[in-house]
Design a protein around this motif. Structure first.
Motif, PDB file in Angstrom:
ATOM      1  N   ASN A   7      34.629  39.342  46.757  1.00 50.86           N
ATOM      2  CA  ASN A   7      34.428  40.792  46.889  1.00 50.86           C
ATOM      3  C   ASN A   7      35.608  41.460  47.584  1.00 50.86           C
ATOM      4  N   PHE A   8      36.036  40.857  48.707  1.00 52.53           N
ATOM      5  CA  PHE A   8      37.163  41.418  49.450  1.00 52.53           C
ATOM      6  C   PHE A   8      38.420  41.470  48.586  1.00 52.53           C
ATOM      7  N   LEU A   9      38.716  40.357  47.929  1.00 59.02           N
ATOM      8  CA  LEU A   9      39.936  40.289  47.124  1.00 59.02           C
ATOM      9  C   LEU A   9      39.889  41.271  45.956  1.00 59.02           C
ATOM     10  N   ALA A  10      38.722  41.404  45.337  1.00 56.91           N
ATOM     11  CA  ALA A  10      38.592  42.344  44.224  1.00 56.91           C
ATOM     12  C   ALA A  10      38.850  43.776  44.689  1.00 56.91           C
ATOM     13  N   LEU A  11      38.299  44.119  45.844  1.00 53.24           N
ATOM     14  CA  LEU A  11      38.540  45.463  46.386  1.00 53.24           C
ATOM     15  C   LEU A  11      40.016  45.683  46.693  1.00 53.24           C
ATOM     16  N   CYS A  12      40.657  44.655  47.255  1.00 53.38           N
ATOM     17  CA  CYS A  12      42.078  44.774  47.600  1.00 53.38           C
ATOM     18  C   CYS A  12      42.929  44.981  46.356  1.00 53.38           C
ATOM     19  N   TYR A  13      42.716  44.135  45.361  1.00 48.96           N
ATOM     20  CA  TYR A  13      43.538  44.227  44.151  1.00 48.96           C
ATOM     21  C   TYR A  13      43.255  45.525  43.389  1.00 48.96           C
ATOM     22  N   TYR A  14      42.014  45.967  43.395  1.00 53.93           N
ATOM     23  CA  TYR A  14      41.698  47.234  42.740  1.00 53.93           C
ATOM     24  C   TYR A  14      42.397  48.392  43.460  1.00 53.93           C
ATOM     25  N   GLY A  15      42.345  48.368  44.795  1.00 51.00           N
ATOM     26  CA  GLY A  15      43.018  49.406  45.567  1.00 51.00           C
ATOM     27  C   GLY A  15      44.521  49.361  45.416  1.00 51.00           C
ATOM     28  N   ALA A  16      45.075  48.165  45.142  1.00 45.96           N
ATOM     29  CA  ALA A  16      46.522  48.022  44.960  1.00 45.96           C
ATOM     30  C   ALA A  16      46.959  48.338  43.539  1.00 45.96           C
ATOM     31  N   GLY A  17      45.997  48.685  42.678  1.00 49.83           N
ATOM     32  CA  GLY A  17      46.338  49.044  41.306  1.00 49.83           C
ATOM     33  C   GLY A  17      46.340  47.875  40.340  1.00 49.83           C
ATOM     34  N   GLU A  18      45.990  46.671  40.796  1.00 49.57           N
ATOM     35  CA  GLU A  18      45.946  45.490  39.925  1.00 49.57           C
ATOM     36  C   GLU A  18      44.508  45.305  39.438  1.00 49.57           C
ATOM     37  N   ASP A  19      44.111  46.202  38.536  1.00 49.82           N
ATOM     38  CA  ASP A  19      42.715  46.271  38.102  1.00 49.82           C
ATOM     39  C   ASP A  19      42.246  45.009  37.391  1.00 49.82           C
ATOM     40  N   LEU A  20      43.082  44.458  36.531  1.00 48.15           N
ATOM     41  CA  LEU A  20      42.667  43.297  35.744  1.00 48.15           C
ATOM     42  C   LEU A  20      42.491  42.061  36.629  1.00 48.15           C
ATOM     43  N   VAL A  21      43.335  41.931  37.655  1.00 44.67           N
ATOM     44  CA  VAL A  21      43.166  40.816  38.603  1.00 44.67           C
ATOM     45  C   VAL A  21      41.823  40.960  39.321  1.00 44.67           C
ATOM     46  N   ALA A  22      41.523  42.182  39.746  1.00 42.75           N
ATOM     47  CA  ALA A  22      40.238  42.438  40.407  1.00 42.75           C
ATOM     48  C   ALA A  22      39.077  42.142  39.466  1.00 42.75           C
ATOM     49  N   LEU A  23      39.203  42.557  38.215  1.00 41.21           N
ATOM     50  CA  LEU A  23      38.121  42.339  37.248  1.00 41.21           C
ATOM     51  C   LEU A  23      37.890  40.855  36.989  1.00 41.21           C
ATOM     52  N   ASN A  24      38.951  40.083  36.905  1.00 47.35           N
ATOM     53  CA  ASN A  24      38.798  38.635  36.685  1.00 47.35           C
ATOM     54  C   ASN A  24      38.089  37.972  37.868  1.00 47.35           C
ATOM     55  N   LEU A  25      38.385  38.417  39.079  1.00 42.24           N
ATOM     56  CA  LEU A  25      37.688  37.873  40.253  1.00 42.24           C
ATOM     57  C   LEU A  25      36.198  38.211  40.199  1.00 42.24           C
ATOM     58  N   LEU A  26      35.880  39.436  39.790  1.00 43.97           N
ATOM     59  CA  LEU A  26      34.477  39.846  39.691  1.00 43.97           C
ATOM     60  C   LEU A  26      33.759  39.086  38.588  1.00 43.97           C
ATOM     61  N   ARG A  27      34.442  38.825  37.499  1.00 40.74           N
ATOM     62  CA  ARG A  27      33.830  38.040  36.412  1.00 40.74           C
ATOM     63  C   ARG A  27      33.477  36.636  36.896  1.00 40.74           C
ATOM     64  N   LYS A  28      34.366  36.048  37.730  1.00 38.08           N
ATOM     65  CA  LYS A  28      34.065  34.724  38.298  1.00 38.08           C
ATOM     66  C   LYS A  28      32.834  34.789  39.198  1.00 38.08           C
ATOM     67  N   LEU A  29      32.783  35.840  40.031  1.00 38.56           N
ATOM     68  CA  LEU A  29      31.659  35.986  40.954  1.00 38.56           C
ATOM     69  C   LEU A  29      30.343  36.190  40.203  1.00 38.56           C
ATOM     70  N   LEU A  30      30.406  36.870  39.063  1.00 40.24           N
ATOM     71  CA  LEU A  30      29.190  37.234  38.323  1.00 40.24           C
ATOM     72  C   LEU A  30      28.778  36.191  37.300  1.00 40.24           C
ATOM     73  N   GLN A  31      29.439  35.031  37.327  1.00 36.15           N
ATOM     74  CA  GLN A  31      29.026  33.948  36.433  1.00 36.15           C
ATOM     75  C   GLN A  31      27.654  33.424  36.842  1.00 36.15           C
ATOM     76  N   SER A  32      26.993  32.766  35.918  1.00 33.37           N
ATOM     77  CA  SER A  32      25.622  32.294  36.158  1.00 33.37           C
ATOM     78  C   SER A  32      25.547  31.295  37.305  1.00 33.37           C
ATOM     79  N   ASN A  33      26.623  30.535  37.537  1.00 32.36           N
ATOM     80  CA  ASN A  33      26.603  29.536  38.616  1.00 32.36           C
ATOM     81  C   ASN A  33      27.041  30.113  39.959  1.00 32.36           C
ATOM     82  N   GLU A  34      27.372  31.406  40.018  1.00 34.57           N
ATOM     83  CA  GLU A  34      27.760  32.041  41.271  1.00 34.57           C
ATOM     84  C   GLU A  34      26.678  33.044  41.692  1.00 34.57           C
ATOM     85  N   ASP A  35      26.879  34.315  41.399  1.00 37.12           N
ATOM     86  CA  ASP A  35      25.907  35.350  41.793  1.00 37.12           C
ATOM     87  C   ASP A  35      25.845  36.411  40.701  1.00 37.12           C
ATOM     88  N   PRO A  36      25.144  36.131  39.599  1.00 33.13           N
ATOM     89  CA  PRO A  36      25.149  37.056  38.448  1.00 33.13           C
ATOM     90  C   PRO A  36      24.426  38.376  38.713  1.00 33.13           C
TER      91      PRO A  36
END
Length: 732
Positions: free
Chosen positions: A343-372
């Motif tokens: 969550n922290f890293l996604a917010l940081c990268y989104y705020g830094a303008g690296e939207d796709l990096v943030a989105l990939n981190l969120l996709r990992k977090l939202l996988q079925s084996n993490e916290d969907p």
């Protein structure tokens, strides 16, 4: 010369028995009579004080048992010097009164200690003790005081500061506390040796004084002195333990971030060449918090979650969220949970303008084996996707998942979910292939936004802003105007975005004078550093009214503000997620260049473009402005080359697509299919562009067939409607 209490037989048992009698005398009603017998001198305590038992005793408050450590200190002092002098006796009595809670009485006793007279002796005693430790020789002159006496007196000065603090006399308390540090620092300029004063309370008192001093200055409304005290605490060698040092560093960082003033940069006496010296409060706070994170990583101190909270705020203020991401990535596993890290890293990268990096981190977090079903992550993923046409459909899915994952009734989260759903649907409508499909998606977007507005009881200004914006972009200007006025009232005019949106809506209704009046009102309520966007919109309103000289003056005023701002805060100050002050300055130079070109002042336009190039040579807008300049001079081939350069940098730059199509039509030699392709691409990017529709209408008209003439008429009609409702600059 002050009298002393003489003890004839300094045996241990006798010492404790005699000292017990002294303490009993000092703390009871027999004080005057017994002490006068023991001290037949005009300098006795009886001559200096009235009965403190009558002065300070509290009715109904049981007496606390005196701290036996003070008796031991006094006994050691007596054993070393065979005497208990006037100041030491006062130190003991004041300590007893302070322990009993008789603050005013304790302060009265402490005030009788002549600190100026005893300070030289204390300094000499401390320096001689260090010299003895270094030389390890018995051939030295005895110090004027015992180390235990010094410890006793330093504690008395500290308790005097605590008493003054209790009485809310903070500046006096700070001055008293400063005396302790001055005595130790002047006598031991190289710092305290290890285990110095371990056999007495000297080290303990010193640590307490070091930590208390900046707090006293803060309560005394002296921020500059507080900052100097914090720096003194951290830069001098006081033998502080790791936890105390960390506590001081954290409190100093918090004060720097939230004190509301700007401290002068630290003047370090010893520093390595080319080492980093913080230039302002935020940089110094970031440095301190990064040191604390490093200590956590080295396991020197325990993990404190608030460190990361304050560091996040500091980096957000500085605009360097990429650096914050680096700090989080360096944290050892287990310090924060995997979910928090994502969550922290996604917010940081989104705020830094690296939207796709943030989105990939969120996709990992939202996988079925993490916290969907993590609602914050789903909402953030929807926000990122909702800003990009090619990901808008995925953003809609994330928003639906977030709404389905809400376990409890929460109007705020439900409203946010519907807001993001509406934004994603709005973005998705821009990629619709047919008009009917686009209208359907736009309708769904408005419905979601209106639902969010109702769920939050029509009190959320952020939802209202986007509802107003969507109506404006769909050219429902009356509804947009109603919501814009409501927004301004709801926020009390505190948000620049509300003023700007209202002015742009008025400009779309061709009410330029009203729009300028709105902006002038906003400028009156806004600080100098935040007037940039307001002045830019005002200049464009003046251009729309034909007041070109006034527009140039407004742009000049804006550039002056930006230059002063860059000197004060640095050129890296970020205006928002996607733009720094330097990039905003470049946009102003582009605006001025277009304005001078319209006035055929080509030399001035070239100067503006050179200023833009100095900021950033890689700019599609600058290349397009260069093409317009060449076109104004009649150099069509050079103009076309400039437009191609712009499209090479940004293939979706609509103005360059339209201008290239126009110049190709003027030069001839190209098929109509190429020109039409450029115009269709421009409309795909910006379907509300009247110039693209008008140029496409001209192309159909030149074909001179019944069907093409019909299409030309439709294009001209669309261009006319859009031109009538076009704002001076985009709503969004």
């Amino acid at each position: 010369m002050k009298s002393k209490i003489r003890i004839k037989q300094p045996r241990r048992g006798g010492l404790r028995r005699d000292l017990g009698q002294i303490m009993k005398c000092l703390c009871t009603g027999e004080q005057l009579r017994k002490v006068d017998k023991m001290i037949p001198s005009s300098e006795s305590l009886a001559a200096k004080d009235y009965s403190l038992s009558g002065y300070s005793s509290k009715v109904g408050v049981p007496e606390k048992k005196p701290d036996t450590r003070n008796i031991e200190e006094a006994e050691l002092s007596l054993r070393e010097s065979s005497s208990l002098n006037y100041e030491e006796a006062r130190a003991l009595l004041g300590r007893i009164e302070y322990q009993k809670g008789n603050i005013e009485a304790a302060l009265h006793v402490f005030d009788g200690i002549d600190i100026a007279a005893i300070s030289p002796k204390m300094k000499l005693t401390l320096s001689k003790r260090v010299d003895r430790r270094k030389r390890r020789s018995h051939d030295y002159a005895p110090p004027p005081m015992s180390i235990h006496a010094v410890s006793l007196l330093l504690e008395a000065i500290f308790l005097k500061a605590k008493s003054l603090q209790h009485l809310q006399r903070f500046r006096e308390a700070a001055q008293s506390c400063t005396v302790i540090l001055d005595i130790v620092e002047s006598s031991l300029p190289e710092g305290l040796p290890e285990n110095f004063g371990a056999d007495c309370k000297l080290q303990e008192t010193l640590i307490k004084a070091v930590e208390l001093l900046p707090e006293l200055w803060k309560f005394g409304d002296s921020p500059h002195e507080a900052i100097l005290s914090y720096r003194r605490a951290l830069l001098h060698q006081w033998n502080l333990d790791a936890e105390t040092t960390a506590r001081i560093q954290k409190q100093f960082a918090i004060f720097l971030l939230y004190c509301g003033g700007e401290a002068s940069p630290p003047n370090l006496r010893c520093q390595i060449d080319s080492s980093f010296v913080p230039r302002n409060n935020i940089e110094e706070a970031i440095l301190l918090l990064m040191i604390l994170l490093r200590k956590v990583s080295l396991k020197r101190i325990e993990w404190d979650p608030s460190i990361l909270d304050h560091l996040s705020f500091a980096f957000s203020m500085s605009g360097d969220l990429r650096a914050l991401a680096n700090q989080i990535e360096e944290l050892l596993p287990g310090v924060i949970s995997r979910k928090e890290r994502y969550n922290f890293l996604a917010l940081c990268y989104y705020g830094a303008g690296e939207d796709l990096v943030a989105l990939n981190l969120l996709r990992k977090l939202l996988q079925s084996n993490e916290d969907p079903h993590c609602v914050p992550a789903l909402l953030m993923a929807s926000r990122i996707c909702g800003e990009k046409p090619n990901l808008a459909e995925e953003g809609i899915k994330f928003a639906h998942r977030a709404l389905e994952s809400l376990d409890e009734e929460c109007s705020e989260l439900e409203g946010t979910g519907n807001l993001l759903l509406g934004l994603a649907r709005s973005t998705h409508s821009k990629s619709a292939l047919s008009d009917s499909e686009r209208v359907s998606r736009q309708s769904e977007a408005l419905q979601a936004l209106e639902r969010a507005w109702k769920i939050t009881s029509m009190k959320d200004p952020n939802i209202l802003y986007y509802l107003c914006l969507e109506n404006a972009e769909q050219r429902k200007l009356e509804a947009a105007l109603y919501y814009a006025k409501y927004l301004l009232k709801l926020e009390g005019g505190s948000n620049i975005k509300g003023w700007l949106l209202l002015a742009r809506i008025l400009s779309a209704q061709k009410r330029f004078v009203d729009g300028e009046i709105v902006l002038n009102a906003a400028l009156d309520q806004t600080g100098k550093w935040d007037q940039g966007e307001l002045l830019r919109t005002k200049a464009k309103l003046q251009i729309a009214q034909g007041q070109l000289k006034s527009a140039i003056e407004t742009y000049s005023q804006l550039l002056a503000v930006l230059q002063v701002q860059s000197k004060s805060f640095g050129s890296g100050k970020r205006l928002h997620k996607d733009r720094s002050s330097r990039s905003f300055e470049q946009e102003i130079w582009h605006d001025l260049a277009y304005l001078y070109i319209s006035l055929s002042q080509y030399q001035d336009a070239e100067i503006c473009l050179s200023k833009s190039k100095a900021i950033n040579s890689y700019s599609a807008i600058r290349s397009h402005a260069t093409g317009v300049l060449y076109e104004g001079k009649g150099l069509l081939k050079e103009a076309l080359e400039a437009y191609w350069n712009a499209l090479g940098m940004d293939p979706n730059h609509a103005p360059s697509l339209i201008s290239a199509a126009v110049v190709l039509g003027q030069l001839g030699g190209q098929s109509d299919a190429v020109v039409k392709s450029l115009l269709m691409n421009a409309l795909r990017v910006d379907r509300m562009n009247p110039s693209a529709w008008y140029t496409l209408g001209l192309l159909h008209k030149d074909e001179d067939s019944p069907s093409s003439l019909c299409e030309a008429a439709q294009c001209f009609e669309a261009a006319a409607i859009l031109e009538e409702s076009a704002p001076v600059e985009p709503f969004r």
